[in-house]
Write a protein that holds these residues in place. Sequence first.
Motif, PDB file in Angstrom:
ATOM      1  N   ILE A 215       0.856  -1.190   0.000  1.00 47.94           N
ATOM      2  CA  ILE A 215       0.000   0.000   0.000  1.00 47.94           C
ATOM      3  C   ILE A 215       0.893   1.241   0.000  1.00 47.94           C
ATOM      4  O   ILE A 215       1.957   1.250   0.624  1.00 47.94           O
ATOM      5  CB  ILE A 215      -0.970  -0.015   1.204  1.00 47.94           C
ATOM      6  N   ILE A 216       0.452   2.249  -0.746  1.00 48.36           N
ATOM      7  CA  ILE A 216       1.116   3.550  -0.683  1.00 48.36           C
ATOM      8  C   ILE A 216       0.175   4.434   0.123  1.00 48.36           C
ATOM      9  O   ILE A 216      -0.953   4.677  -0.304  1.00 48.36           O
ATOM     10  CB  ILE A 216       1.325   4.134  -2.094  1.00 48.36           C
ATOM     11  N   LYS A 383       2.680  -8.130  -7.597  1.00 46.79           N
ATOM     12  CA  LYS A 383       1.977  -7.879  -6.348  1.00 46.79           C
ATOM     13  C   LYS A 383       0.807  -6.941  -6.586  1.00 46.79           C
ATOM     14  O   LYS A 383       0.746  -6.250  -7.596  1.00 46.79           O
ATOM     15  CB  LYS A 383       2.903  -7.382  -5.237  1.00 46.79           C
ATOM     16  N   LEU A 384      -0.124  -6.998  -5.642  1.00 45.41           N
ATOM     17  CA  LEU A 384      -1.286  -6.122  -5.686  1.00 45.41           C
ATOM     18  C   LEU A 384      -1.011  -4.976  -4.722  1.00 45.41           C
ATOM     19  O   LEU A 384      -0.714  -5.201  -3.551  1.00 45.41           O
ATOM     20  CB  LEU A 384      -2.528  -6.909  -5.262  1.00 45.41           C
ATOM     21  N   VAL A 385      -1.103  -3.757  -5.232  1.00 49.26           N
ATOM     22  CA  VAL A 385      -0.783  -2.581  -4.427  1.00 49.26           C
ATOM     23  C   VAL A 385      -1.992  -1.648  -4.408  1.00 49.26           C
ATOM     24  O   VAL A 385      -2.643  -1.449  -5.438  1.00 49.26           O
ATOM     25  CB  VAL A 385       0.436  -1.830  -5.030  1.00 49.26           C
ATOM     26  N   LEU A 386      -2.316  -1.103  -3.243  1.00 49.49           N
ATOM     27  CA  LEU A 386      -3.377  -0.099  -3.181  1.00 49.49           C
ATOM     28  C   LEU A 386      -2.734   1.279  -3.263  1.00 49.49           C
ATOM     29  O   LEU A 386      -1.829   1.604  -2.496  1.00 49.49           O
ATOM     30  CB  LEU A 386      -4.167  -0.243  -1.884  1.00 49.49           C
ATOM     31  N   GLY A 407      -2.381  10.763  -4.675  1.00 50.60           N
ATOM     32  CA  GLY A 407      -2.431  11.014  -3.237  1.00 50.60           C
ATOM     33  C   GLY A 407      -1.089  10.858  -2.542  1.00 50.60           C
ATOM     34  O   GLY A 407      -0.965  11.087  -1.352  1.00 50.60           O
ATOM     35  N   GLN A 408      -0.101  10.443  -3.288  1.00 50.89           N
ATOM     36  CA  GLN A 408       1.237  10.314  -2.724  1.00 50.89           C
ATOM     37  C   GLN A 408       2.025  11.618  -2.879  1.00 50.89           C
ATOM     38  O   GLN A 408       2.708  12.044  -1.963  1.00 50.89           O
ATOM     39  CB  GLN A 408       1.982   9.188  -3.457  1.00 50.89           C
ATOM     40  N   ASN A 409       1.886  12.256  -4.063  1.00 50.48           N
ATOM     41  CA  ASN A 409       2.740  13.418  -4.324  1.00 50.48           C
ATOM     42  C   ASN A 409       1.997  14.616  -4.930  1.00 50.48           C
ATOM     43  O   ASN A 409       2.616  15.620  -5.245  1.00 50.48           O
ATOM     44  CB  ASN A 409       3.891  13.023  -5.256  1.00 50.48           C
ATOM     45  N   GLY A 410       0.672  14.515  -5.102  1.00 51.39           N
ATOM     46  CA  GLY A 410      -0.102  15.671  -5.544  1.00 51.39           C
ATOM     47  C   GLY A 410      -0.097  15.952  -7.033  1.00 51.39           C
ATOM     48  O   GLY A 410      -0.611  16.986  -7.470  1.00 51.39           O
ATOM     49  N   ILE A 411       0.465  15.057  -7.826  1.00 52.65           N
ATOM     50  CA  ILE A 411       0.448  15.276  -9.278  1.00 52.65           C
ATOM     51  C   ILE A 411      -0.979  15.115  -9.809  1.00 52.65           C
ATOM     52  O   ILE A 411      -1.689  14.176  -9.436  1.00 52.65           O
ATOM     53  CB  ILE A 411       1.428  14.307  -9.973  1.00 52.65           C
ATOM     54  N   VAL A 412      -1.426  16.083 -10.648  1.00 53.96           N
ATOM     55  CA  VAL A 412      -2.811  16.097 -11.116  1.00 53.96           C
ATOM     56  C   VAL A 412      -2.879  15.585 -12.550  1.00 53.96           C
ATOM     57  O   VAL A 412      -2.020  15.899 -13.375  1.00 53.96           O
ATOM     58  CB  VAL A 412      -3.388  17.534 -11.050  1.00 53.96           C
ATOM     59  N   GLN A 413      -3.909  14.787 -12.822  1.00 53.86           N
ATOM     60  CA  GLN A 413      -4.093  14.221 -14.156  1.00 53.86           C
ATOM     61  C   GLN A 413      -5.525  14.459 -14.616  1.00 53.86           C
ATOM     62  O   GLN A 413      -6.467  14.048 -13.941  1.00 53.86           O
ATOM     63  CB  GLN A 413      -3.801  12.717 -14.102  1.00 53.86           C
ATOM     64  N   GLY A 414      -5.701  15.134 -15.742  1.00 52.10           N
ATOM     65  CA  GLY A 414      -7.046  15.341 -16.260  1.00 52.10           C
ATOM     66  C   GLY A 414      -6.966  15.905 -17.668  1.00 52.10           C
ATOM     67  O   GLY A 414      -5.891  16.315 -18.119  1.00 52.10           O
ATOM     68  N   ASN A 415      -8.079  15.877 -18.373  1.00 48.25           N
ATOM     69  CA  ASN A 415      -8.093  16.481 -19.700  1.00 48.25           C
ATOM     70  C   ASN A 415      -8.064  18.004 -19.547  1.00 48.25           C
ATOM     71  O   ASN A 415      -8.690  18.554 -18.650  1.00 48.25           O
ATOM     72  CB  ASN A 415      -9.354  16.076 -20.463  1.00 48.25           C
ATOM     73  N   THR A 416      -7.351  18.658 -20.427  1.00 47.27           N
ATOM     74  CA  THR A 416      -7.319  20.119 -20.370  1.00 47.27           C
ATOM     75  C   THR A 416      -7.918  20.664 -21.663  1.00 47.27           C
ATOM     76  O   THR A 416      -7.895  19.984 -22.694  1.00 47.27           O
ATOM     77  CB  THR A 416      -5.872  20.634 -20.214  1.00 47.27           C
ATOM     78  N   PRO A 417      -8.471  21.881 -21.616  1.00 49.68           N
ATOM     79  CA  PRO A 417      -9.090  22.430 -22.825  1.00 49.68           C
ATOM     80  C   PRO A 417      -8.036  22.672 -23.900  1.00 49.68           C
ATOM     81  O   PRO A 417      -6.899  23.028 -23.580  1.00 49.68           O
ATOM     82  CB  PRO A 417      -9.715  23.743 -22.349  1.00 49.68           C
ATOM     83  N   SER A 418      -8.422  22.485 -25.158  1.00 50.74           N
ATOM     84  CA  SER A 418      -7.455  22.707 -26.232  1.00 50.74           C
ATOM     85  C   SER A 418      -7.121  24.198 -26.336  1.00 50.74           C
ATOM     86  O   SER A 418      -6.011  24.569 -26.694  1.00 50.74           O
ATOM     87  CB  SER A 418      -8.004  22.180 -27.548  1.00 50.74           C
ATOM     88  N   GLN A 419      -8.118  25.036 -26.041  1.00 52.76           N
ATOM     89  CA  GLN A 419      -7.854  26.481 -26.062  1.00 52.76           C
ATOM     90  C   GLN A 419      -8.187  27.071 -24.700  1.00 52.76           C
ATOM     91  O   GLN A 419      -9.335  27.386 -24.419  1.00 52.76           O
ATOM     92  CB  GLN A 419      -8.696  27.165 -27.134  1.00 52.76           C
ATOM     93  N   PRO A 420      -7.163  27.224 -23.846  1.00 48.49           N
ATOM     94  CA  PRO A 420      -7.437  27.764 -22.516  1.00 48.49           C
ATOM     95  C   PRO A 420      -8.006  29.176 -22.615  1.00 48.49           C
ATOM     96  O   PRO A 420      -7.588  29.946 -23.471  1.00 48.49           O
ATOM     97  CB  PRO A 420      -6.072  27.778 -21.841  1.00 48.49           C
ATOM     98  N   ARG A 421      -8.972  29.446 -21.742  1.00 50.55           N
ATOM     99  CA  ARG A 421      -9.503  30.805 -21.703  1.00 50.55           C
ATOM    100  C   ARG A 421      -8.562  31.677 -20.889  1.00 50.55           C
ATOM    101  O   ARG A 421      -7.808  31.184 -20.069  1.00 50.55           O
ATOM    102  CB  ARG A 421     -10.862  30.774 -20.995  1.00 50.55           C
ATOM    103  N   PRO A 422      -8.631  33.000 -21.126  1.00 47.35           N
ATOM    104  CA  PRO A 422      -7.823  33.871 -20.271  1.00 47.35           C
ATOM    105  C   PRO A 422      -8.274  33.723 -18.820  1.00 47.35           C
ATOM    106  O   PRO A 422      -9.440  33.422 -18.553  1.00 47.35           O
ATOM    107  CB  PRO A 422      -8.119  35.270 -20.808  1.00 47.35           C
ATOM    108  N   LYS A 423      -7.332  33.901 -17.924  1.00 53.04           N
ATOM    109  CA  LYS A 423      -7.642  33.766 -16.494  1.00 53.04           C
ATOM    110  C   LYS A 423      -8.727  34.757 -16.082  1.00 53.04           C
ATOM    111  O   LYS A 423      -8.677  35.916 -16.458  1.00 53.04           O
ATOM    112  CB  LYS A 423      -6.388  34.065 -15.662  1.00 53.04           C
ATOM    113  N   PRO A 424      -9.691  34.307 -15.259  1.00 53.05           N
ATOM    114  CA  PRO A 424     -10.677  35.255 -14.764  1.00 53.05           C
ATOM    115  C   PRO A 424      -9.974  36.286 -13.879  1.00 53.05           C
ATOM    116  O   PRO A 424      -9.042  35.953 -13.150  1.00 53.05           O
ATOM    117  CB  PRO A 424     -11.638  34.397 -13.948  1.00 53.05           C
ATOM    118  N   LYS A 425     -10.446  37.550 -13.993  1.00 51.15           N
ATOM    119  CA  LYS A 425      -9.735  38.635 -13.304  1.00 51.15           C
ATOM    120  C   LYS A 425      -9.772  38.495 -11.784  1.00 51.15           C
ATOM    121  O   LYS A 425      -8.840  38.845 -11.096  1.00 51.15           O
ATOM    122  CB  LYS A 425     -10.351  39.991 -13.698  1.00 51.15           C
TER     123      LYS A 425
END
Length: 438
Positions: A215-216, A383-386, A407-425
């Motif tokens: 387990i990690i 081996k089986l690891v959780l 949950g071990q190191n905080g790296i995020v994985q997800g789809n991102t938009p092809s065209q990011p919008r400008p940051k909200p002010k």
Amino acid sequence: MQRDYAESLLHNGIVEAKAGEMATARRYLERAINTSGEHAVLSEAWYWLSKITDDPAEKRSALENCLSFDMRHARARRELAILDGKLDAREIINPDALPAVSTDPAQATADRFMCPQCGAKMVFAPDGVSLICEYCTRTQILPSRGEAKEQDFLIAMATARGHGVPVAMQVFHCQGCGAEFILPPDVISSTCAYCDSPHVVSLESSRELLQPEGIIPQAFDQKQAARLLVSWVEQNGINPQGIVDLPRGVYLPIWTFDIGGAIAYSGDRYEADEGLQGSSQKVFHVDDEYPVHLNDLPVPASRKIASYLSRLLPSFELSATRPYDPRYLANWAAEVYDISMADASLDARSRAYTQLKRKLPGDIASLFNLKTSSANLLIESFKLVLAPIWITEVPFGGQKSLVLINGQNGIVQGNTPSQPRPKPKNGLFGWLDDLLDD
Ligand SMILES: [Zn+2]
Ligand SMILES: [Zn+2]
């Protein structure tokens, strides 16, 4: 000529052994061993010599001789495992005719985690090391030493455990209030709906299933997971179109495989040939093997979010895996596998093959008519690891998109938009406040 002769000796030896003519079989097989220089003949002859003796010491030495000529001799490895007491001959199954598995609800036993001091609920604190009482904050430090054990691949594959997945609903009694509750087959931790006691299903009693070996531990809490999500959303210029739920912490199962053996390759190469008429180009045929040592190749053990999980897997530091201890699961959701080890091993082989082909040494690149083969890749152990994951969905671009956080190191994985919008002010406002509120 010599070669055919040794092969026919072996053939006759096997025929006699099958007919129960042990003395004759032995003469043929020993003669084959003395005559042949071929590893394939030698290993098979030693294997059959092991079959015709009842003496355990002689059987063992014959099997060891067999394996010295062919490490991959599956039947010999299996026989040796039985001899060593690692495999019960009664458990061996025919993988083409797997025994029927009962789907009737099964009585499960579970560990319950309550504070020895005040009787309140003990939960695993997501600091990677401690179990803490929610009421009196009494803390129990989990052992940090020890290594998660590898399991022998061949032994598991010879039994039903290697091929099955949990299918029966699990019924158990809460040791706190006596309520009876039912869990889906692959869920192994739960909190009693009536008295709030955390339970973790004990898997040791189940002979049909493989238990987690490693387990990690979860390394941070929900608030930290929300912060990581927020900064990921910001960095990728995503404007969530609707409510974002707090990430949910869960342990998901992964199989890890150790792979050895070799990738066989062949091809042709031009080489300068210095002849009497000056130098010319000559074609040389190359036939060789590239040795493989792959440690802990991870493969998802759960179908539900396998494609997302696959992409997150390389980010885990698997060397930090600890021996499995149910206390890491106290008050955390956790699942076991719904992809059998046998199925996952096929996936692992093909991933290993694809990965390794890209890493073959440079001189292979100069070959043309290059052919490679995975036939000699050998899965040695597994081996089986959780693994600790945080999951949520972020709505943008007209759909809800799954986001996973390691949950071990905080790296995020997800789809991102092809065209990011400008940051909200206004930056960290709106939906973010809800996530970060206490
Ligand atoms: Zn307490
Ligand atoms: Zn209860």
